[in-house]
Scaffold this active site. Structure first.
Site, short mmCIF file in Angstrom:
data_model
loop_
_atom_site.label_atom_id
_atom_site.label_comp_id
_atom_site.label_asym_id
_atom_site.label_seq_id
_atom_site.Cartn_x
_atom_site.Cartn_y
_atom_site.Cartn_z
N LYS A 28 20.33 -9.15 -8.86
CA LYS A 28 20.96 -9.61 -10.16
C LYS A 28 22.43 -9.85 -9.90
O LYS A 28 23.20 -11.01 -10.18
CB LYS A 28 20.85 -8.92 -11.11
N ASN A 29 23.11 -8.92 -9.45
CA ASN A 29 24.70 -8.79 -9.52
C ASN A 29 25.22 -9.65 -8.18
O ASN A 29 26.45 -9.49 -8.37
CB ASN A 29 25.24 -7.34 -9.48
N ARG A 99 27.44 -10.50 -19.88
CA ARG A 99 28.79 -9.99 -19.34
C ARG A 99 29.41 -10.78 -18.29
O ARG A 99 30.55 -11.10 -17.98
CB ARG A 99 28.78 -8.63 -18.94
N CYS A 123 25.62 -5.41 -21.46
CA CYS A 123 25.50 -3.84 -21.89
C CYS A 123 26.36 -3.32 -22.58
O CYS A 123 27.47 -3.40 -22.23
CB CYS A 123 24.94 -3.08 -20.85
N ARG A 128 34.17 -2.00 -22.32
CA ARG A 128 34.10 -3.29 -21.46
C ARG A 128 35.20 -4.11 -21.64
O ARG A 128 35.17 -5.23 -22.09
CB ARG A 128 32.64 -4.13 -21.52
N PRO A 129 36.56 -3.44 -21.24
CA PRO A 129 37.98 -4.27 -21.72
C PRO A 129 37.55 -5.53 -20.63
O PRO A 129 37.21 -5.53 -19.47
CB PRO A 129 39.02 -3.52 -21.37
N ASP A 131 41.16 -6.68 -19.74
CA ASP A 131 42.68 -6.67 -19.59
C ASP A 131 42.97 -7.03 -18.15
O ASP A 131 44.01 -7.78 -18.19
CB ASP A 131 43.36 -5.22 -19.86
N LEU A 132 42.33 -6.50 -17.36
CA LEU A 132 42.53 -6.97 -15.87
C LEU A 132 42.25 -8.38 -15.56
O LEU A 132 43.08 -9.20 -14.85
CB LEU A 132 41.60 -6.18 -15.01
N ASP A 317 24.73 2.10 -11.79
CA ASP A 317 23.68 1.38 -12.07
C ASP A 317 22.43 2.10 -12.05
O ASP A 317 21.42 2.11 -12.59
CB ASP A 317 23.31 -0.01 -11.44
N ILE A 339 32.51 5.85 -13.67
CA ILE A 339 32.91 4.68 -13.81
C ILE A 339 33.08 4.12 -15.29
O ILE A 339 33.84 3.56 -15.68
CB ILE A 339 31.97 3.53 -13.04
N ARG A 410 16.19 -8.35 -18.42
CA ARG A 410 17.68 -8.83 -17.98
C ARG A 410 17.87 -8.54 -16.51
O ARG A 410 18.32 -9.23 -15.89
CB ARG A 410 18.74 -8.28 -18.80
C1 EPZ Z 1 29.69 -4.75 -12.33
O1 EPZ Z 1 30.23 -4.90 -13.66
C2 EPZ Z 1 28.11 -4.93 -12.60
N1 EPZ Z 1 27.78 -6.07 -13.34
C3 EPZ Z 1 27.48 -3.59 -13.17
O2 EPZ Z 1 26.15 -3.79 -13.26
C4 EPZ Z 1 27.98 -2.44 -12.51
O3 EPZ Z 1 27.74 -1.31 -13.15
C5 EPZ Z 1 29.49 -2.45 -12.33
O4 EPZ Z 1 30.01 -3.53 -11.84
C6 EPZ Z 1 29.99 -1.07 -11.41
O5 EPZ Z 1 29.27 -1.16 -10.21
C7 EPZ Z 1 27.86 -7.38 -12.54
O6 EPZ Z 1 28.09 -7.35 -11.36
C8 EPZ Z 1 27.42 -8.49 -13.55
P1 EPZ Z 1 33.47 -3.04 -13.40
P2 EPZ Z 1 31.98 -4.83 -14.30
O7 EPZ Z 1 34.52 -4.16 -13.84
O8 EPZ Z 1 32.16 -5.62 -13.07
C9 EPZ Z 1 36.82 -1.13 -15.94
C10 EPZ Z 1 24.36 -3.49 -14.32
O9 EPZ Z 1 23.63 -2.94 -14.95
N2 EPZ Z 1 37.48 -2.49 -16.45
O10 EPZ Z 1 33.42 -2.81 -11.85
O11 EPZ Z 1 31.98 -5.40 -15.70
C11 EPZ Z 1 35.38 -1.20 -16.75
O12 EPZ Z 1 35.56 -0.75 -18.07
C12 EPZ Z 1 25.51 -3.89 -14.62
O13 EPZ Z 1 23.56 -4.47 -13.59
C13 EPZ Z 1 38.87 -2.50 -17.18
O14 EPZ Z 1 39.18 -1.68 -17.27
O15 EPZ Z 1 32.19 -3.31 -14.05
C14 EPZ Z 1 34.85 0.07 -15.94
O16 EPZ Z 1 35.36 1.45 -16.43
C15 EPZ Z 1 26.09 -2.70 -15.71
N3 EPZ Z 1 39.36 -3.77 -17.42
C16 EPZ Z 1 35.40 -0.09 -14.72
O17 EPZ Z 1 36.56 -1.15 -14.64
C17 EPZ Z 1 38.80 -4.79 -16.93
O18 EPZ Z 1 39.40 -5.93 -17.17
C18 EPZ Z 1 34.63 -0.78 -13.43
O19 EPZ Z 1 33.86 -1.72 -14.17
C19 EPZ Z 1 37.54 -4.82 -16.37
C20 EPZ Z 1 36.88 -3.52 -16.02
#
Ligand code: EPZ
Length: 444
Positions: A28-29, A99, A123, A128-129, A131-132, A317, A339, A410
């Site tokens: 999926k991802n 997302r 989810c 889920r900010p 800001d980055l 995950d 995470i 999903r």
């Molecule tokens: C991806 O989400 C995956 N989703 C998630 O899978 C997975 O859990 C996650 O990566 C971590 O491996 C997809 O690829 C569609 P992150 P992502 O940005 O990219 C913080 C599933 O069940 N952050 O790596 O959204 C965030 O809050 C889903 O398949 C900021 O602070 O996760 C988190 O604490 C769930 N600011 C950390 O980064 C931002 O602008 C890592 O999240 C963006 C993220």
């Protein structure tokens, strides 16, 4: 598939009787990002092994709304024609539910010099900010305003400029979004502190096959030389096997299998899970594209201290599904979800099923085992916790009803059909079928 479909599951009461083969679908991802990357193409491409899951279907609807033509000649195969792509505003009704839609903002902004999008959905596992994302767009020369409903992002002089972007947190979708934005930006983009998930590497390799110039894949620094629109007309992308789906079924094998073979997967993407399960005493064999879990039925699993971490560490995950395994391990296990701050939101229902869990804070929990679980009526709060509830229902004694199956849909294609093939009694009851609810279940 309708709203509030639910699964009725006949628990095995701890018996380890499931057996057979489970074939793993496409990741999926990865698929979601490859599809989002279609925005970078002048012509289009074909993708195989695309999972038939809700998130993919929603994203395809979104791509069509942007003007991309999509053909679906057979299951798991999609072809994209981007010659009439012209829209750069993401429709809220779809992007709020997904997302991954945030990933399209980078390619759209890079291609059109402008993108309009609502706060993304997905989810509920923490706040889920984004800001980055906003900081990265500014670094590449874009201005951001909000119109109450949407973010409006516009590149000065109509195009993005390559920049050096250090992400204070390792973010998967941030890395993918800016890797793709860099493909059409002017000049060089350097992304620092990137995670090294296999899905990121596979996406970058695919874009390079179609004309992108990306180096550093698989390391924490990715460099992209900006260039022209990509060409993919005669190219075919083979989606990676889904390592989270594979891991979920390997955990099922440890919990309730006599002998289960998980096929068409990448064992080399599952090192952390296999290491933890082996340390707990689970008998596992691996081949080039399969993992076999064998149970004699007498084994006792030892408790573990588990910490989630970016790849190749233990995947967040799989945290919820793995907690079900920890409820059956002997002794006290310690769980640290590093995470996401909202990803321990599923323990209440497990406690009502009989699990002994103490949530210490939004990141840590202690699980005492082994504890027999009893069937209950439970509501999935999100995709991976929903899968965890299915695992709990399978090992519980008595029947369970797992609601909100649309969350599970999903990320897992036709999961109940594959579970039935292992010998499980599981039935999907559609949301509008009121008479199927079990009267026998103790209310939770
Ligand atoms: C991806 O989400 C995956 N989703 C998630 O899978 C997975 O859990 C996650 O990566 C971590 O491996 C997809 O690829 C569609 P992150 P992502 O940005 O990219 C913080 C599933 O069940 N952050 O790596 O959204 C965030 O809050 C889903 O398949 C900021 O602070 O996760 C988190 O604490 C769930 N600011 C950390 O980064 C931002 O602008 C890592 O999240 C963006 C993220």
């Amino acid at each position: 598939m309708t709203k509030d479909d639910r699964f009725i599951i006949a628990g095995l009461g701890g018996a380890k009787t499931l057996q057979g083969e489970i074939v793993i679908g496409g990741a999926k991802n990865e698929a979601l990002k490859v599809l989002a990357g279609s925005v970078l193409f002048q012509d289009g491409f074909t993708a195989l092994n695309v999972p038939e899951i809700e998130d993919v279907h929603r994203l395809i609807e979104l791509l069509k709304r942007l003007g991309i033509k999509v053909e679906h000649p057979e299951k798991n195969k999609y072809s994209f024609d981007t010659t009439e792509l012209k829209e750069f505003s993401l429709p809220a009704d779809i992007s709020k539910k997904l997302r991954a839609s945030i990933v399209i903002t980078g390619p759209l902004l890079a291609r059109f010099g402008k993108v309009i999008f609502p706060y993304p959905g997905g989810c509920v596992i923490g706040k889920r900010p984004i800001d980055l994302f906003l900081a990265g767009f500014r670094k590449m020369g874009a201005k951001i305003t909000e119109d109450g409903e949407n973010f409006v992002v516009e590149a000065e002089n109509g195009h993005l400029v390559g920049a050096e972007i250090f992400s204070k947190i390792q973010s998967v979708t941030v890395t993918e979004t800016f890797m793709m934005a860099g493909v059409l930006a002017r000049g060089k983009t350097v992304l620092k502190n990137c995670p090294v998930e296999p899905e990121i590497v596979s996406l970058g390799e695919w874009l390079n096959e179609c004309g992108a110039k990306i180096t550093g894949l698989g390391t924490s620094t990715i460099i992209i030389e900006g260039g022209e629109l990509l060409q993919g007309q005669d190219k075919i992308h083979h989606t990676l096997p889904d390592r989270i789906e594979a891991g979920s079924f390997i955990i099922l094998g440890a919990l309730a299998g006599k002998e289960i073979i998980v096929k068409k997967c990448r064992p080399d993407h599952l090192d952390a899970l296999i290491a933890y399960l082996s340390e707990a005493g689970v008998e596992i064999e691996t081949g080039p594209d399969w993992v076999k879990v064998i149970n004699s039925g007498r084994e006792k699993f030892t408790s573990l201290d588990v910490k989630t971490h970016e790849y190749p560490g233990f995947p967040t995950d799989l945290q919820a599904p793995f907690s079900i395994f920890l409820t059956q391990a002997e002794g006290q296990s310690y769980l640290f979800e590093t995470i996401f701050e909202g990803r321990l939101n599923y323990f209440d229902a497990l406690s009502r099923m009989g699990a002994k869990v103490k949530v210490l804070d939004s990141h840590r929990a202690i699980i005492d085992g082994p504890t027999p679980l009893s069937g209950r009526e439970i509501e999935s709060p999100d995709l991976r916790a929903g899968l965890a509830y299915v695992l709990a229902a399978i090992i519980a004694s008595g029947q369970s009803v797992v609601h909100n199956v649309e969350y599970i849909d999903r990320g897992y294609e036709e999961i109940e059909k594959r579970l039935v093939s292992l010998g499980l009694e599981i039935k999907r009851v559609s949301g509008d079928d009121k008479n199927e609810l079990c009267q026998c279940l103790p209310q939770n």
